[in-house]
Write a protein that holds these residues in place. Structure first.
Motif, PDB file in Angstrom:
ATOM      1  N   GLN A   1      -1.750  -0.631   6.016  1.00  0.00           N
ATOM      2  CA  GLN A   1      -2.092   0.110   4.817  1.00  0.00           C
ATOM      3  C   GLN A   1      -2.738   1.465   5.076  1.00  0.00           C
ATOM      4  N   ASP A   2      -3.876   1.452   5.788  1.00  0.00           N
ATOM      5  CA  ASP A   2      -4.674   2.672   5.868  1.00  0.00           C
ATOM      6  C   ASP A   2      -4.345   3.433   7.148  1.00  0.00           C
TER       7      ASP A   2
ATOM      8  N   GLY B   1      -3.242  12.349   5.628  1.00  0.00           N
ATOM      9  CA  GLY B   1      -2.929  10.935   5.468  1.00  0.00           C
ATOM     10  C   GLY B   1      -1.441  10.646   5.572  1.00  0.00           C
TER      11      GLY B   1
ATOM     12  N   GLN C   1       0.567   8.450   8.456  1.00  0.00           N
ATOM     13  CA  GLN C   1       1.430   7.304   8.198  1.00  0.00           C
ATOM     14  C   GLN C   1       2.815   7.539   8.802  1.00  0.00           C
TER      15      GLN C   1
ATOM     16  N   ALA D   1      -2.552   3.829   0.198  1.00  0.00           N
ATOM     17  CA  ALA D   1      -3.691   4.729   0.374  1.00  0.00           C
ATOM     18  C   ALA D   1      -3.308   6.203   0.233  1.00  0.00           C
TER      19      ALA D   1
END
Lengths: 328, 323
Positions: A103-104, A163, A167, A190
């Motif tokens: 996720q993060d 972010g 990812q 996120a």
């Protein structure tokens, strides 16, 4: 996106049960899950927090930490059984044939190592590669996931990237060995909505190009509707409804799926009161027998005190409910 | 980086000034060295001459300025007791302490960090519980007692190791070292062990806490999902992450041990700084006390500075903030 193509699946999960043996009792986080994914297809694994979807994902790649354990079931990857495989044999499968992203993206990349170092470690986990080749292949991998300047990215630390870029790096790492399956555990949750869209698009084209099968774990039905071919809705460790994505989303048959869809604000008329599913997911310790959803279900009656079997409705949909909604 | 350096140097100057004032007032408020320096039956004239020679008749602030002036020129005066320049005296004793401290702190770190990491990696195993028991022992048992027991067991009863002194030394670059001879090593072993037990306990705790936290983190999960072996996950990913607190404590403990190995050095008659300062306090040898305290302050400032630089090397997030 039509009904599941009758192609032989690359990942086949049968009767998977993962239980956690805690002091407070046995938590049946995953309690009998079946699904399969074919090459190039995307399965959306949907459910609320605590429904067991993340534990399902971790069980697939054999990363359940004690006190948890896969107690039963089968996970076949390209015909090879993964459950019960020796730790080292399993390690050689992980990252090479089945990968996972989380996720993060700030937390999944190691903050004190350069992106290039992390790619190099992931690459060398399965192949003996020269320093030159590491650099070349890392750059290519970063370029493939749409990072604008892959060379510069190699020498950057994770905190120097946004972010979305982080990812993408995580996805590049997962794609390094061209795995058959990627398990994606809420990888866009996120991120900003616009970045989310880009990543989804990227993953979709990667799946189509490389034939990788995706198990996309999410609680966000909007994400699933744009990406997945099939949907499995999980509740309290079990799959309650499973079928082609567009059909499940347009005509849900399980009351829980219906409730989830009604909870999405975009579906309601502006100004009208939002619908919600009353209550919350039950604690998974000592779950009473019967349908786990019955306490929150408007259609529940006495018969729901016995666990409904999962049954196929003949139109490519499977359901676990005594009182399903009418087929469209 | 340059701005950071200048900032730190200015800070160091201010700290040293404050320390010098504290040391001056503290030391000069203790007793009257004149009583120690000259015999009580000399004439009043000799007494007054001596007082004037050392400047004790001046007002305190003038004495302080004179003291600062000498400090800046690295002139710490002559020891009342040894009648030699204090700087030479301290520098002749420093290697012994440096050697002992390095052996103790380095040994504690090299042993404690792996032990602690293991205890954090497998918290429920019997070995881990034994390791944690050892660390509780290290924290609880006082140094002087360990020293005495070690002497009793290994020097008195078994007779394997010497009870005190430094043994044979080998000069390198004009400094005497004992770790280069077998005999010197034998002498070094017991005091270093005594000194290291507390540091060992500390390092075990730190490494264990770091490991426990790291092992649950997402980057470890992701590294495992890539199919990295556990060795690579720990060595490649975890170690660098948990080394920041370890480096800090290493630095601070190194400074503290260097400055306060007093008890151990006394028990083992190790001819280092600790023994020198205890002797000097007993004989009110002011110049030695002052120089020692200033040296300790200086060492701490230097160590903290080095630790900060090590941080920047270990944690990239700190580097950009400072550019």
């Amino acid at each position: 996106m039509s009904a599941p193509v009758p192609k032989s699946p690359v990942l086949e999960v049968r009767g998977l049960k993962t239980h956690f043996f805690t002091r407070g009792g046995v938590v049946k986080a995953v309690d009998g899950v079946d699904f399969s994914v074919a090459r190039g297809r995307v399965l959306g694994l949907v459910g609320e927090s605590g429904s067991g979807k993340t534990v399902t994902g971790l069980s697939l790649i054999g990363l359940i930490d004690p006190p948890g354990r896969v107690v039963e079931g089968s996970v076949r990857l390209g015909g090879q059984e993964l459950i019960g495989l020796a730790p080292d044999a399993l390690r050689r499968v992980r990252g090479r044939r089945i990968a996972m992203i989380f996720q993060d993206p700030m937390m999944t990349l190691n903050p004190v190592l350069k992106v290039g170092t992390q790619l190099s470690m992931a690459l060398r986990a399965h192949e003996a590669v020269s320093a030159d080749a590491v650099r070349r292949r890392s750059t290519a991998a970063l370029g493939r996931v749409g990072l604008p300047s892959p060379e510069a990215c190699l020498d950057a630390y994770p905190h120097q990237l946004s972010g979305g870029m982080r990812q993408r790096v995580a996805i590049a790492i997962a794609m390094l060995h061209r795995p058959d399956v990627i398990v994606a555990d809420e990888p866009t949750t996120a991120l900003d909505v616009s970045i989310q869209g880009q990543i989804l698009h990227e993953m979709q084209s990667l799946a189509a190009e490389t034939g990788v099968a995706l198990v996309w774990i999410t609680h966000d039905l909007a994400v699933v509707s744009s990406l997945a071919h099939d949907i499995a809705v999980m509740y309290a460790g079990r799959i309650v409804e499973y079928g082609a994505a567009d059909e499940v989303l347009s005509a849900p048959r399980h009351p829980y799926t219906r409730g989830l869809l009604e909870s999405v604000p975009g579906e309601a008329a502006p100004g009208s009161e939002l619908l919600q599913i009353p209550g919350s997911i039950p604690a998974l310790v000592d779950l009473p027998p019967g349908c786990a959803f019955r306490a929150r279900c408007r259609r529940a009656d006495g018969s729901c005190e016995t666990m409904p079997e999962i049954v196929a409705d003949g139109a490519g949909r499977t359901l676990r409910c005594h009182h399903p909604l009418e087929a469209a | 980086m340059l701005g950071f350096l200048i900032q730190r140097i200015l800070q160091a100057v201010v700290v040293m000034l404050a320390i010098s004032a504290l040391v001056f007032v503290g030391v000069f408020a203790v007793g009257n060295p004149i009583d120690v320096l000259i015999s009580p039956d000399v004439t009043q004239q000799i007494r007054l001459d001596t007082i004037a020679r050392y400047g004790f008749d001046q007002p305190l602030w003038k004495q302080y300025l004179a003291f600062l002036d000498r400090l800046v020129r690295a002139d710490f005066g002559r020891s009342f007791v040894f009648n030699m320049p204090v700087l030479d005296l301290i520098l002749s004793r420093l290697p012994a302490t440096l050697e002992l401290t390095l052996a103790a702190v380095l040994g504690a770190t090299l042993l404690g960090v792996p032990l602690g990491m293991y205890a954090g990696y497998k918290p429920d195993s019997l070995v881990s519980k034994a390791i944690m028991g050892l660390s509780i022992l290290g924290f609880s048992v006082p140094t002087f007692w360990i020293g005495l027991i070690l002497i009793l067991v290994f020097a008195v009863n078994l007779g394997w190791l010497p009870a005190g002194g430094r043994g044979a030394t080998v000069p390198i670059l004009g400094v005497e070292w004992s770790f280069l001879t077998a005999e010197g090593l034998k002498h070094l072993l017991l005091p270093a062990l005594t000194l290291s037990l507390f540091r060992l306990a500390l390092m075990i705790r730190l490494a264990r806490a770091g490991m426990r936290e790291a092992i649950l983190s997402d980057y470890v999960k992701f590294a495992r999902a890539q199919g990295l072996s556990e060795g690579k996950v720990i060595g490649g990913h975890v170690l660098k992450n948990i080394s920041i607190p370890i480096v800090t404590v290493f630095g601070l403990e190194f400074g503290a041990t260097l400055a306060f190995a007093v008890v151990t050095e006394t028990i083992f008659s190790w001819p280092g700084l600790g023994k020198l300062i205890i002797d000097s306090i007993q004989s009110l040898d002011r110049p030695v006390m002052v120089a020692y305290l200033m040296l300790v302050a200086f060492l701490f400032i230097m160590i903290n500075f080095l630790v900060d630089i090590a941080y920047a090397a270990l944690d990239p997030r700190l580097r950009t903030g400072r550019a």
